[in-house]
Design a protein around this motif. Structure first.
Motif, mmCIF file in Angstrom:
data_model
loop_
_atom_site.group_PDB
_atom_site.id
_atom_site.type_symbol
_atom_site.label_atom_id
_atom_site.label_comp_id
_atom_site.label_asym_id
_atom_site.label_seq_id
_atom_site.Cartn_x
_atom_site.Cartn_y
_atom_site.Cartn_z
ATOM 1 N N CYS A 176 0.582 -1.399 -0.165
ATOM 2 C CA CYS A 176 0.305 -0.122 -0.006
ATOM 3 C C CYS A 176 0.789 1.391 0.243
ATOM 4 O O CYS A 176 -0.017 2.742 -0.111
ATOM 5 C CB CYS A 176 -0.439 0.126 1.277
ATOM 6 S SG CYS A 176 -0.441 0.053 3.087
ATOM 7 N N ASN A 177 2.382 0.768 0.637
ATOM 8 C CA ASN A 177 2.933 2.374 0.827
ATOM 9 C C ASN A 177 3.377 2.683 -0.648
ATOM 10 O O ASN A 177 4.952 3.299 -1.258
ATOM 11 C CB ASN A 177 3.772 2.121 1.524
ATOM 12 C CG ASN A 177 3.213 2.575 2.675
ATOM 13 O OD1 ASN A 177 1.873 3.859 2.677
ATOM 14 N ND2 ASN A 177 4.081 2.773 4.050
ATOM 15 N N TRP A 178 3.732 1.543 -2.245
ATOM 16 C CA TRP A 178 4.984 1.339 -2.575
ATOM 17 C C TRP A 178 5.259 2.650 -3.812
ATOM 18 O O TRP A 178 6.176 3.258 -4.161
ATOM 19 C CB TRP A 178 4.893 0.391 -4.019
ATOM 20 C CG TRP A 178 3.327 0.254 -4.671
ATOM 21 C CD1 TRP A 178 2.007 0.246 -4.757
ATOM 22 C CD2 TRP A 178 3.701 0.997 -5.842
ATOM 23 N NE1 TRP A 178 1.979 0.868 -6.307
ATOM 24 C CE2 TRP A 178 2.239 1.423 -6.829
ATOM 25 C CE3 TRP A 178 4.419 1.728 -6.568
ATOM 26 C CZ2 TRP A 178 2.327 1.939 -8.428
ATOM 27 C CZ3 TRP A 178 4.938 2.613 -8.005
ATOM 28 C CH2 TRP A 178 3.839 2.817 -8.291
ATOM 29 N N GLU A 179 4.203 3.055 -3.415
ATOM 30 C CA GLU A 179 4.175 4.776 -4.945
ATOM 31 C C GLU A 179 4.391 5.992 -3.861
ATOM 32 O O GLU A 179 5.172 6.970 -4.497
ATOM 33 C CB GLU A 179 2.537 5.024 -5.448
ATOM 34 C CG GLU A 179 3.197 6.578 -5.772
ATOM 35 C CD GLU A 179 2.099 6.111 -7.145
ATOM 36 O OE1 GLU A 179 1.704 7.483 -8.590
ATOM 37 O OE2 GLU A 179 1.152 5.786 -7.096
ATOM 38 N N LYS A 180 4.283 5.721 -2.732
ATOM 39 C CA LYS A 180 4.358 6.495 -1.819
ATOM 40 C C LYS A 180 6.081 6.809 -1.037
ATOM 41 O O LYS A 180 7.037 7.626 -1.501
ATOM 42 C CB LYS A 180 4.299 6.969 -0.485
ATOM 43 C CG LYS A 180 2.395 7.436 -0.404
ATOM 44 C CD LYS A 180 1.734 7.247 0.825
ATOM 45 C CE LYS A 180 0.256 7.699 0.742
ATOM 46 N NZ LYS A 180 -0.748 8.226 1.484
ATOM 47 N N ASN A 181 6.311 5.438 -0.885
ATOM 48 C CA ASN A 181 7.916 5.108 -0.924
ATOM 49 C C ASN A 181 9.067 5.804 -2.123
ATOM 50 O O ASN A 181 10.026 6.114 -1.623
ATOM 51 C CB ASN A 181 7.876 3.964 -0.606
ATOM 52 C CG ASN A 181 7.562 3.386 0.400
ATOM 53 O OD1 ASN A 181 7.958 4.752 1.862
ATOM 54 N ND2 ASN A 181 7.863 2.123 1.196
ATOM 55 N N VAL A 182 8.703 5.298 -3.431
ATOM 56 C CA VAL A 182 9.463 5.176 -4.787
ATOM 57 C C VAL A 182 9.280 7.030 -4.721
ATOM 58 O O VAL A 182 10.238 7.516 -5.086
ATOM 59 C CB VAL A 182 8.631 5.144 -6.146
ATOM 60 C CG1 VAL A 182 9.794 5.817 -7.395
ATOM 61 C CG2 VAL A 182 8.799 3.278 -6.403
ATOM 62 N N ASN A 183 7.928 7.939 -4.504
ATOM 63 C CA ASN A 183 8.351 9.292 -4.704
ATOM 64 C C ASN A 183 9.209 10.262 -3.115
ATOM 65 O O ASN A 183 9.548 11.274 -3.467
ATOM 66 C CB ASN A 183 6.933 9.794 -4.420
ATOM 67 C CG ASN A 183 6.177 9.657 -5.435
ATOM 68 O OD1 ASN A 183 6.600 9.716 -6.508
ATOM 69 N ND2 ASN A 183 4.634 10.064 -4.997
ATOM 70 N N VAL A 184 9.408 9.643 -1.951
ATOM 71 C CA VAL A 184 10.138 10.332 -1.420
ATOM 72 C C VAL A 184 11.571 9.402 -1.732
ATOM 73 O O VAL A 184 12.618 10.332 -0.751
ATOM 74 C CB VAL A 184 9.787 9.661 0.139
ATOM 75 C CG1 VAL A 184 8.655 10.089 0.250
ATOM 76 C CG2 VAL A 184 9.678 8.291 1.211
ATOM 77 N N LEU B 282 11.260 3.711 -10.083
ATOM 78 C CA LEU B 282 11.833 3.170 -9.573
ATOM 79 C C LEU B 282 13.676 3.915 -10.296
ATOM 80 O O LEU B 282 14.242 4.044 -9.977
ATOM 81 C CB LEU B 282 12.439 2.281 -8.661
ATOM 82 C CG LEU B 282 13.016 1.585 -8.050
ATOM 83 C CD1 LEU B 282 13.014 2.440 -6.635
ATOM 84 C CD2 LEU B 282 12.691 0.194 -8.136
ATOM 85 N N LEU B 283 12.987 3.303 -11.851
ATOM 86 C CA LEU B 283 14.412 3.203 -12.645
ATOM 87 C C LEU B 283 14.774 4.430 -12.408
ATOM 88 O O LEU B 283 15.650 5.411 -12.727
ATOM 89 C CB LEU B 283 13.947 3.196 -14.553
ATOM 90 C CG LEU B 283 14.972 2.843 -14.825
ATOM 91 C CD1 LEU B 283 16.543 2.519 -14.158
ATOM 92 C CD2 LEU B 283 14.726 2.452 -16.116
ATOM 93 N N SER B 284 13.983 5.919 -12.594
ATOM 94 C CA SER B 284 13.723 7.252 -12.397
ATOM 95 C C SER B 284 14.652 8.006 -11.795
ATOM 96 O O SER B 284 14.658 9.083 -12.316
ATOM 97 C CB SER B 284 12.732 7.615 -13.250
ATOM 98 O OG SER B 284 11.570 7.416 -12.164
ATOM 99 N N LYS B 285 14.381 7.258 -10.316
ATOM 100 C CA LYS B 285 15.399 7.814 -9.594
ATOM 101 C C LYS B 285 16.716 6.527 -9.535
ATOM 102 O O LYS B 285 17.128 6.916 -8.785
ATOM 103 C CB LYS B 285 14.619 7.499 -8.234
ATOM 104 C CG LYS B 285 13.441 7.955 -8.102
ATOM 105 C CD LYS B 285 13.453 9.533 -7.367
ATOM 106 C CE LYS B 285 12.342 10.349 -6.924
ATOM 107 N NZ LYS B 285 11.793 9.705 -5.863
ATOM 108 N N ARG B 286 16.851 5.906 -10.055
ATOM 109 C CA ARG B 286 18.219 5.063 -9.887
ATOM 110 C C ARG B 286 18.307 3.697 -8.300
ATOM 111 O O ARG B 286 19.174 4.603 -8.255
ATOM 112 C CB ARG B 286 19.366 5.606 -10.324
ATOM 113 C CG ARG B 286 19.324 6.507 -11.572
ATOM 114 C CD ARG B 286 20.721 6.709 -12.103
ATOM 115 N NE ARG B 286 21.666 7.121 -10.674
ATOM 116 C CZ ARG B 286 21.737 8.570 -10.828
ATOM 117 N NH1 ARG B 286 21.285 9.555 -12.196
ATOM 118 N NH2 ARG B 286 22.203 10.194 -9.860
#
Length: 367
Positions: A250-258, A284-288
């Motif tokens: 449930c947190n995956w998108e928020k985790n990637v964003n932070v 995730l790839l965009s953040k490396r």
């Protein structure tokens, strides 16, 4: 057949008593232990007499004073997290007590009545447990048995995630989810010890206040505010270098964003679900970013031995001294016969810190 049903059949077919009768000696010595014959709710936890395990080659038999609860215990009780092959079916991943007897082939100079705490793969909800000596640690002199029982699984997990997996560096920002959990309270203190900056999420203000007292630099109530915005405000938009995540889906998108660019997202639980719907890989790839998964219970004895040795050298001394720099956080204590209530308390998510089971009540320890 669904794997969950297969697990349930395994536990039904191999009750605690049957496993111990097969594996233990026929000396007739018995002990009290918590068993699960039928996977299900806390009411399925049963206290009964089973044979006492003899210490095998390289093992030490511990007379257990206290054990502690972990989320994995709830899963095992429900039939969703069986022990590794060859390990005890009795629940319990950490204990503190005294050395009762010594198996053959020991390499270290353990003595009878030594105060020890231990990481387990199972067997903790019992009066005795036999443990490979590599997984034993001496209890710091200023810790009680109850406090010591709250150390092995939670603190070794947090240390493993931060040092072995994430390789946290001085000055980095570490976001710790479930800040009031056993691992969370340990991680906050360890992040400080490593010279990094802990920030946290929790579900109410009381838990956030406790996290702040332990050293958290910022905290966010995930039920009432957007922790994504909070993390970006705290870091000036850079994000967290490391995320310790036991929530998952449930947190995956928020985790990637932070997550900061080149950040490490360490997943060690899935309390918020296992499914992901969306562009996880692209974001995730965009953040490396690095997505790192880790469990401890299923690791090899050699890995656990190396972990215990590193923790004992680098962290354990900080539990001593006046005042000690590190401290286990105890939420509540229960007697072994009240194990059902202890599980209900954890399932209600009310605990702040560790829930400890006093197998020997403190009032009886000196008798």
């Amino acid at each position: 057949m669904h794997p969950i049903l297969q697990t349930g059949r395994f536990l039904l077919r191999n009750t605690c008593e049957a496993i111990w009768l097969k594996r233990c000696s026929s000396s007739g010595e018995m002990m009290q232990a918590v068993c699960v014959d039928v996977p299900g709710g806390p009411e399925n936890l049963l206290l009964r007499a089973v044979p006492r395990p003899p210490p095998k080659d390289g093992e030490v038999l511990i007379k257990v004073n206290a054990a502690a609860l972990n989320r994995a215990d709830l899963l095992q009780r429900r039939g969703l997290y069986p022990p590794p092959p060859g390990e005890s079916d009795i629940i319990g991943l950490e204990v503190a007590g005294t050395v009762d007897s010594l198996g053959p082939g020991l390499k270290r100079n353990w003595k009878l009545a030594d105060r020890v705490m231990a990481l387990l793969s199972g067997g903790g909800y019992a009066e005795y447990v036999s443990v490979p000596e590599e997984l034993l640690m001496p209890i710091p002199s200023n810790l009680t048995f109850s406090q010591a029982a709250a150390v092995p699984e939670a603190w070794l997990t947090a240390f493993q995630l931060l040092v072995f997996i994430a390789k946290v560096k001085e000055g980095e920002v570490v976001l710790v989810h479930a800040a009031a959990s056993g691992v969370g309270t340990a991680a906050i203190q360890l992040v400080r010890l490593l010279g990094a900056v802990p920030i946290v999420t929790a579900g109410n203000q009381e838990k956030l206040q406790m996290a702040e007292k332990l050293g958290a630099s910022a905290g966010f109530n995930y039920k009432e505010e957007d922790f994504v915005q909070g993390v970006h405000d705290f870091t000036g938009g850079k994000g967290a270098n490391v995320i310790l995540d036991c929530i998952g889906g449930c947190n995956w998108e928020k985790n990637v964003n932070v997550l900061a660019v080149d950040g490490r997202w360490v997943l060690y639980g899935t309390m918020g679900g296992r499914s992901v719907n969306g562009d996880l890989l692209g974001k995730l790839l965009s953040k490396r970013g690095h997505l790192l998964g880790s469990l401890l219970r299923s690791r090899s004895l050699q890995y656990k031995s190396d972990l215990v040795a590193a923790f004992s050298q680098k962290v354990l001394p900080y539990f001593s001294g006046q005042p000690a720099l590190l401290r286990p956080v105890i939420d509540s204590t229960y007697k072994l016969q009240d194990i059902q209530d202890a599980h209900r308390h954890m399932e209600a998510n009310r605990n702040m810190g560790k829930i400890v089971i006093n197998v020997i009540p403190p009032s009886e320890e000196a008798r």
